[in-house]
Design an enzyme around this catalytic site. Structure first.
Site, PDB file in Angstrom:
ATOM      1  N   SER A   1      61.524   8.979  12.480  1.00  0.00           N
ATOM      2  CA  SER A   1      61.099   8.744  13.862  1.00  0.00           C
ATOM      3  C   SER A   1      61.463   7.368  14.392  1.00  0.00           C
ATOM      4  O   SER A   1      61.503   7.165  15.607  1.00  0.00           O
ATOM      5  CB  SER A   1      59.585   8.948  13.982  1.00  0.00           C
TER       6      SER A   1
ATOM      7  N   LYS B   1      53.784  17.277  19.496  1.00  0.00           N
ATOM      8  CA  LYS B   1      55.014  16.735  20.084  1.00  0.00           C
ATOM      9  C   LYS B   1      55.725  17.848  20.855  1.00  0.00           C
ATOM     10  O   LYS B   1      55.374  18.129  21.991  1.00  0.00           O
ATOM     11  CB  LYS B   1      55.870  16.095  18.993  1.00  0.00           C
TER      12      LYS B   1
ATOM     13  N   HIS C   1      59.390  15.370  13.935  1.00  0.00           N
ATOM     14  CA  HIS C   1      60.424  15.033  14.909  1.00  0.00           C
ATOM     15  C   HIS C   1      61.639  15.948  14.768  1.00  0.00           C
ATOM     16  O   HIS C   1      62.782  15.523  14.961  1.00  0.00           O
ATOM     17  CB  HIS C   1      60.818  13.560  14.769  1.00  0.00           C
TER      18      HIS C   1
END
Length: 372
Positions: free
Chosen positions: A208, A267, A236
């Site tokens: 990340s 996310k 991610h």
């Protein structure tokens, strides 16, 4: 006699008494904390929180009149946190199942939507089962301690996320740290770890901070050679890497070689909160019995479950949303490079603009905010 008792009480409240000592300790703590905070400010690494007065998205309104701010720093990769269908699913779950369970899962906190979402996560990742957590930080805190014993070994990339590092610290396994994405060093550590019963290689799928992607093909080849298991954190990657957004293992063609996946719902998958582990069913069953963050944390709120469930529906209905990221990423990276900036990482929507100095980065961020 009464006056004597009062006198003794008053004398007990002067310096040297437990109450005064407590006050002195509090003052000492305050001075130390203020000094540490001043050091952070002096280093130019103070983290200011900009207060958003609108939904998350590419354009924001800030509290205090900041309007029309272009947002480049959220992990809302696919824009699903403000997708109308995701919001509607959240409202429907809230109305049907309530605000929350006021309990942990194994007492009276499991609803049908929790089981449905876990089944959907497992199907999305093509794994046997899944278990929900309040966050992926909790998922990483809960897996290593439950899975690994002093007879085992865990081999961790030196730049793994803080939650992986903290989770590994909690377990009693033998710990090895290999140089960032260095396969020669990983192989040397795997050779040294052969004396242990079980070997688990732990890595972020996508890192990340730098936007680089773990060499999973090579990691899986080494794991097969040295009879080890592979664990990846896909926070991610889930939702947008790979042809169908299933993540790094799909992108690199090793879905059948990665044993365990931890990821987030906070996310790309709706952006609200929550995390999960997905993998072999016996492992998931064990986590339900022994994983402390799962056992002692409240169930995910129904509104959050509704968001994530709809986000997964959208991704599994069509890969168009997941594929939309590639062109945007390439455009930003190529044009920023052409403008003279150094962009770290490769082919990932995390595009760190490397200025080489923390203070300069903070000053530039403020200047950019003033420019919208």
């Amino acid at each position: 006699m009464w006056r004597g008792a009062v006198g003794r009480l008053l004398r007990g409240s002067v310096a040297g008494s437990p109450r005064a000592a407590s006050g002195s300790a509090a003052a000492q703590l305050r001075r130390r904390l203020e000094s540490e905070l001043e050091d952070i400010r002096g280093a130019g690494t103070w983290k200011s929180e900009r207060i958003i007065a609108s939904r998350q998205g590419p354009h924001l309104h800030l509290e205090g009149g900041g309007a029309g701010i272009l947002n480049f720093c959220a992990n809302n990769y696919l824009g699903l946190s403000s997708h109308p269908e995701v919001i509607r699913a959240s409202v429907e779950a809230l109305e049907k199942f309530g605000a929350g369970l006021s309990s942990v899962r194994f007492i009276c906190g499991t609803q049908s939507i929790h089981k449905d979402l876990e089944e959907k996560i497992a199907r999305f990742h093509q794994r046997e089962d899944a278990i929900l957590y309040a966050s992926c930080f909790d998922a990483n805190a809960g897996i290593f301690e439950a899975l690994l014993t002093p007879e085992d070994a865990v081999l961790s990339d030196e730049l793994n996320h803080a939650s992986i590092i903290d989770g590994i610290r909690l377990c009693k396994a033998n710990k090895y740290r290999y140089k960032h994405m260095d396969m020669q060093d990983l192989e040397a550590k795997l050779q040294d770890a052969q004396k242990h019963r079980l070997r688990l290689v732990a890595t972020d799928g996508a890192f990340s901070m730098d936007g680089d992607i773990a060499p999973l093909r090579e990691i899986c080849q080494l794991a097969q050679k040295y009879d080890a298991l592979v664990f990846i954190d896909e926070c991610h990657a889930t939702g947008f890497l790979g042809p169908n957004g299933r993540g790094t293992d799909e992108l690199l063609g090793v879905m059948d070689k990665v044993a365990i996946i931890n990821s987030t719902l906070g996310k790309a998958l709706g952006g609200a909160a929550g995390g999960y582990t997905t993998g072999p069913k016996p492992l998931i069953d064990l986590l339900r019995q022994r994983s402390r963050p799962y056992l002692f944390s409240n169930s995910l709120p129904p509104a959050v479950v509704g968001c994530a469930s709809k986000a997964l529906d959208l991704l599994m209905e069509s890969n168009a949303i997941a594929q939309s990221m590639a062109a945007k990423t390439q455009r930003f990276r190529s044009k920023m490079t052409a403008a003279g900036f150094t962009i770290s990482g490769k082919d990932h929507p995390i595009c760190p603009v490397m200025l080489g100095d923390a203070r300069l980065a903070a000053v530039m961020a403020e200047d950019m905010l003033n420019r919208g």
